[in-house]
Write a protein that holds these residues in place. Structure first.
Motif, PDB file in Angstrom:
ATOM      1  N   HIS A   1     -45.383 -13.929   0.577  1.00 56.13           N
ATOM      2  CA  HIS A   1     -44.802 -15.320   0.225  1.00 56.13           C
ATOM      3  C   HIS A   1     -44.982 -15.462  -1.400  1.00 56.13           C
ATOM      4  O   HIS A   1     -46.018 -15.149  -1.825  1.00 56.13           O
ATOM      5  CB  HIS A   1     -45.650 -16.469   0.742  1.00 56.13           C
ATOM      6  CG  HIS A   1     -44.766 -17.791   0.496  1.00 56.13           C
ATOM      7  ND1 HIS A   1     -44.846 -18.623  -0.457  1.00 56.13           N
ATOM      8  CD2 HIS A   1     -43.880 -18.503   1.128  1.00 56.13           C
ATOM      9  CE1 HIS A   1     -44.283 -19.748  -0.543  1.00 56.13           C
ATOM     10  NE2 HIS A   1     -43.499 -19.524   0.384  1.00 56.13           N
ATOM     11  N   PRO A   2     -43.751 -15.773  -2.156  1.00 61.20           N
ATOM     12  CA  PRO A   2     -43.974 -15.827  -3.450  1.00 61.20           C
ATOM     13  C   PRO A   2     -45.148 -16.623  -4.106  1.00 61.20           C
ATOM     14  O   PRO A   2     -45.452 -16.439  -5.329  1.00 61.20           O
ATOM     15  CB  PRO A   2     -42.648 -16.192  -4.105  1.00 61.20           C
ATOM     16  CG  PRO A   2     -42.001 -16.763  -2.727  1.00 61.20           C
ATOM     17  CD  PRO A   2     -42.550 -16.119  -1.674  1.00 61.20           C
ATOM     18  N   VAL A   3     -45.498 -17.524  -3.460  1.00 60.59           N
ATOM     19  CA  VAL A   3     -46.407 -18.558  -3.771  1.00 60.59           C
ATOM     20  C   VAL A   3     -47.876 -18.218  -3.561  1.00 60.59           C
ATOM     21  O   VAL A   3     -48.801 -18.171  -4.354  1.00 60.59           O
ATOM     22  CB  VAL A   3     -46.217 -20.098  -3.450  1.00 60.59           C
ATOM     23  CG1 VAL A   3     -47.154 -20.942  -4.032  1.00 60.59           C
ATOM     24  CG2 VAL A   3     -44.893 -20.700  -3.944  1.00 60.59           C
ATOM     25  N   THR A   4     -48.116 -17.976  -2.273  1.00 59.10           N
ATOM     26  CA  THR A   4     -49.463 -17.641  -1.894  1.00 59.10           C
ATOM     27  C   THR A   4     -49.819 -16.305  -1.893  1.00 59.10           C
ATOM     28  O   THR A   4     -51.180 -15.841  -1.851  1.00 59.10           O
ATOM     29  CB  THR A   4     -49.540 -18.220  -0.511  1.00 59.10           C
ATOM     30  OG1 THR A   4     -48.695 -17.332   0.281  1.00 59.10           O
ATOM     31  CG2 THR A   4     -49.389 -19.489  -0.239  1.00 59.10           C
ATOM     32  N   GLY A   5     -48.991 -15.410  -2.023  1.00 64.19           N
ATOM     33  CA  GLY A   5     -49.001 -13.914  -1.754  1.00 64.19           C
ATOM     34  C   GLY A   5     -49.367 -13.473  -0.592  1.00 64.19           C
ATOM     35  O   GLY A   5     -49.872 -12.279  -0.361  1.00 64.19           O
ATOM     36  N   LYS A   6     -49.620 -14.459   0.480  1.00 62.72           N
ATOM     37  CA  LYS A   6     -49.908 -13.955   1.658  1.00 62.72           C
ATOM     38  C   LYS A   6     -48.808 -13.489   2.482  1.00 62.72           C
ATOM     39  O   LYS A   6     -47.663 -13.975   2.361  1.00 62.72           O
ATOM     40  CB  LYS A   6     -50.572 -15.125   2.560  1.00 62.72           C
ATOM     41  CG  LYS A   6     -51.689 -15.498   2.119  1.00 62.72           C
ATOM     42  CD  LYS A   6     -52.538 -16.773   3.037  1.00 62.72           C
ATOM     43  CE  LYS A   6     -53.989 -16.912   2.413  1.00 62.72           C
ATOM     44  NZ  LYS A   6     -54.601 -18.069   3.451  1.00 62.72           N
ATOM     45  N   ASN A   7     -48.858 -12.184   3.322  1.00 62.61           N
ATOM     46  CA  ASN A   7     -47.763 -11.970   4.140  1.00 62.61           C
ATOM     47  C   ASN A   7     -47.246 -12.784   5.005  1.00 62.61           C
ATOM     48  O   ASN A   7     -48.055 -13.598   5.463  1.00 62.61           O
ATOM     49  CB  ASN A   7     -48.221 -10.546   4.838  1.00 62.61           C
ATOM     50  CG  ASN A   7     -48.433  -9.417   4.107  1.00 62.61           C
ATOM     51  OD1 ASN A   7     -47.980  -9.429   2.859  1.00 62.61           O
ATOM     52  ND2 ASN A   7     -49.431  -8.586   4.321  1.00 62.61           N
ATOM     53  N   VAL A   8     -46.106 -12.867   4.992  1.00 63.38           N
ATOM     54  CA  VAL A   8     -45.046 -13.681   6.099  1.00 63.38           C
ATOM     55  C   VAL A   8     -45.246 -13.256   7.542  1.00 63.38           C
ATOM     56  O   VAL A   8     -44.872 -12.158   7.843  1.00 63.38           O
ATOM     57  CB  VAL A   8     -43.727 -14.115   5.469  1.00 63.38           C
ATOM     58  CG1 VAL A   8     -43.023 -15.227   6.528  1.00 63.38           C
ATOM     59  CG2 VAL A   8     -43.794 -14.902   4.203  1.00 63.38           C
ATOM     60  N   LEU A   9     -45.480 -14.105   8.517  1.00 61.14           N
ATOM     61  CA  LEU A   9     -45.471 -13.689   9.732  1.00 61.14           C
ATOM     62  C   LEU A   9     -44.427 -14.411  10.419  1.00 61.14           C
ATOM     63  O   LEU A   9     -43.891 -15.383   9.944  1.00 61.14           O
ATOM     64  CB  LEU A   9     -46.944 -14.156  10.340  1.00 61.14           C
ATOM     65  CG  LEU A   9     -47.378 -13.639  11.946  1.00 61.14           C
ATOM     66  CD1 LEU A   9     -47.876 -12.002  11.385  1.00 61.14           C
ATOM     67  CD2 LEU A   9     -48.718 -14.330  12.165  1.00 61.14           C
ATOM     68  N   GLN A  10     -43.866 -13.533  11.457  1.00 58.95           N
ATOM     69  CA  GLN A  10     -42.681 -14.093  12.421  1.00 58.95           C
ATOM     70  C   GLN A  10     -43.181 -14.163  13.769  1.00 58.95           C
ATOM     71  O   GLN A  10     -43.883 -13.651  14.196  1.00 58.95           O
ATOM     72  CB  GLN A  10     -41.254 -13.049  12.144  1.00 58.95           C
ATOM     73  CG  GLN A  10     -40.968 -13.247  10.574  1.00 58.95           C
ATOM     74  CD  GLN A  10     -39.651 -12.362  10.729  1.00 58.95           C
ATOM     75  OE1 GLN A  10     -39.628 -11.165  11.342  1.00 58.95           O
ATOM     76  NE2 GLN A  10     -38.688 -12.623  10.130  1.00 58.95           N
ATOM     77  N   PHE A  11     -42.415 -15.072  14.440  1.00 58.21           N
ATOM     78  CA  PHE A  11     -42.625 -15.231  16.079  1.00 58.21           C
ATOM     79  C   PHE A  11     -41.512 -15.514  16.608  1.00 58.21           C
ATOM     80  O   PHE A  11     -40.565 -15.922  16.046  1.00 58.21           O
ATOM     81  CB  PHE A  11     -43.902 -16.161  16.268  1.00 58.21           C
ATOM     82  CG  PHE A  11     -43.254 -17.749  16.465  1.00 58.21           C
ATOM     83  CD1 PHE A  11     -43.162 -18.246  17.793  1.00 58.21           C
ATOM     84  CD2 PHE A  11     -42.876 -18.363  15.311  1.00 58.21           C
ATOM     85  CE1 PHE A  11     -42.584 -19.572  17.824  1.00 58.21           C
ATOM     86  CE2 PHE A  11     -42.386 -19.789  15.761  1.00 58.21           C
ATOM     87  CZ  PHE A  11     -42.351 -20.289  16.857  1.00 58.21           C
ATOM     88  N   VAL A  12     -41.383 -15.038  18.135  1.00 55.96           N
ATOM     89  CA  VAL A  12     -40.327 -15.206  18.817  1.00 55.96           C
ATOM     90  C   VAL A  12     -40.183 -16.536  19.341  1.00 55.96           C
ATOM     91  O   VAL A  12     -40.881 -17.178  20.033  1.00 55.96           O
ATOM     92  CB  VAL A  12     -40.115 -14.268  20.112  1.00 55.96           C
ATOM     93  CG1 VAL A  12     -39.028 -14.693  20.863  1.00 55.96           C
ATOM     94  CG2 VAL A  12     -40.140 -12.768  19.469  1.00 55.96           C
ATOM     95  N   ALA A  13     -39.134 -17.494  18.785  1.00 48.19           N
ATOM     96  CA  ALA A  13     -38.910 -18.771  19.247  1.00 48.19           C
ATOM     97  C   ALA A  13     -37.621 -18.901  20.028  1.00 48.19           C
ATOM     98  O   ALA A  13     -36.622 -18.352  19.934  1.00 48.19           O
ATOM     99  CB  ALA A  13     -39.014 -19.572  17.966  1.00 48.19           C
ATOM    100  N   ILE A  14     -37.813 -20.107  20.756  1.00 48.28           N
ATOM    101  CA  ILE A  14     -36.793 -20.178  21.730  1.00 48.28           C
ATOM    102  C   ILE A  14     -36.204 -21.966  21.570  1.00 48.28           C
ATOM    103  O   ILE A  14     -37.107 -22.416  21.025  1.00 48.28           O
ATOM    104  CB  ILE A  14     -36.981 -19.997  23.237  1.00 48.28           C
ATOM    105  CG1 ILE A  14     -38.110 -20.941  23.849  1.00 48.28           C
ATOM    106  CG2 ILE A  14     -37.198 -18.760  23.685  1.00 48.28           C
ATOM    107  CD1 ILE A  14     -37.839 -21.612  25.001  1.00 48.28           C
ATOM    108  N   LYS A  15     -34.937 -22.049  21.517  1.00 49.13           N
ATOM    109  CA  LYS A  15     -34.492 -23.554  21.514  1.00 49.13           C
ATOM    110  C   LYS A  15     -34.390 -23.811  22.838  1.00 49.13           C
ATOM    111  O   LYS A  15     -33.625 -23.692  23.905  1.00 49.13           O
ATOM    112  CB  LYS A  15     -33.148 -23.726  20.817  1.00 49.13           C
ATOM    113  CG  LYS A  15     -32.796 -24.826  20.390  1.00 49.13           C
ATOM    114  CD  LYS A  15     -31.566 -25.093  19.574  1.00 49.13           C
ATOM    115  CE  LYS A  15     -31.303 -26.292  19.058  1.00 49.13           C
ATOM    116  NZ  LYS A  15     -30.028 -26.128  18.228  1.00 49.13           N
TER     117      LYS A  15
END
Length: 314
Positions: A154-168
């Motif tokens: 992430h450009p602000v925090t420098g922490k890696n961005v995590l993704q998860f599988v979401a359903i609607k």
């Protein structure tokens, strides 16, 4: 009530713990009206009257159980007035798990009482079981990567961005973790795998050969070391005074991303859509799913908020 004080000790507001030790009383969605799928309005419950320990002689909740539940599908209990039905509350009742993940709950006049307090509605609403209704929520995560396969920070925090599988969800249109109810006699680990397959991979509609291939991939994913994110009461809009949702939310993390690359996401069963979602505090999810997702980011050291002060607040 003739309950001993020891029983009432369980009636302190439920506390959801996280690494910041911020404790909150998670019981607000269970007070919303109208009740899902109906025009039924809950009796209004002021904040200071939610807890059962607070005496409220004029409490007059609305009684409601959905027609779909009263029709007696296999996932639902009979009415308590049914003379052939004598549920064993606070224990394993045949194949049905009536123990709560939050400890002993009070049973008054033959009815179990919601451990988080009053909801303004008695009966079961849309829930099948009197007392706890057990669900399982598989949180499948991977790191967000660029086209070269490098993790994206992430450009602000420098922490890696995590993704998860979401359903609607089809029922309410909100994004959610692809979970579902534990079948009688089913192990939680089996529910997690089955629900993810049905909702995020549309496994019910696959050919026998496709199912066999999916099963191999799912086995790889679900045999990895799992992190139990949360076990207990869920603040769910379907909850009533006598029936409530509980879940075990478990994170399976695909560190390399290779296992999930081979699993084609396809919405099925109760899901309208399915996709990988970038995790941040901006997510608005069903019930208290955002809280579960936040706990995963803390465990994985991933990005959550651009505001450093918000790490310990929801």
């Amino acid at each position: 009530s003739n309950l001993s004080p020891a029983h009432w000790s369980h009636f302190q507001p439920l506390k959801m713990s996280n690494s910041c030790a911020v404790n909150k009383f998670y019981h607000s969605k269970a007070l919303t009206s109208p009740y899902p799928g109906s025009n039924v309005e809950r009796s209004r419950v002021p904040r200071d009257k939610v807890g059962w320990l607070t005496e409220w002689r004029d409490y007059n909740p609305v009684e409601y159980t959905a027609v779909s539940v009263l029709a007696g599908p296999r996932w639902a209990d009979p009415q308590l007035s049914d003379k052939n039905f004598s549920p064993q509350f606070n224990e394993r009742d045949g194949e049905v798990e009536r123990k709560s993940l939050n400890g002993v709950y009070v049973v008054e006049n033959g009815r179990p009482l919601n451990p988080a307090g009053r909801t303004g509605l008695t009966g079961r609403g849309l829930l099948g079981r009197w007392g706890p209704n057990h669900a399982a929520d598989p949180i499948i995560t991977r790191w967000k990567r660029d086209s070269s396969g490098n993790k994206i920070a992430h450009p602000v925090t420098g922490k890696n961005v995590l993704q998860f599988v979401a359903i609607k969800r089809r029922d309410c249109g909100e994004w959610a973790i692809p979970g579902g109810m534990v079948d009688p006699g089913e192990k939680i680990s089996a529910t997690l795998k089955r629900e993810f397959g049905e909702e995020a991979l549309n496994s019910l509609q696959k050919s026998p050969k496709e199912k066999e291939e999916l099963e191999k991939q799912l086995h790889r994913l679900f045999s990895q070391e799992a992190f139990v994110v949360y076990r207990g009461y869920v603040d769910d809009p379907r909850n009533t005074d006598n029936a409530w949702m509980e879940t075990e939310a478990v994170n399976y993390h695909d560190e390399s991303g290779e296992t999930m690359d081979n699993l084609p996401l396809e919405a099925g069963d109760d899901a309208g859509k399915v996709k990988w979602v970038d995790i941040s505090e901006k997510l608005k999810l069903y019930a208290n799913h955002s809280h579960f997702i936040k706990l995963v980011t803390e465990k994985r050291g991933a990005h959550w908020s651009e505001d450093p002060g918000s790490e310990c607040h929801d």
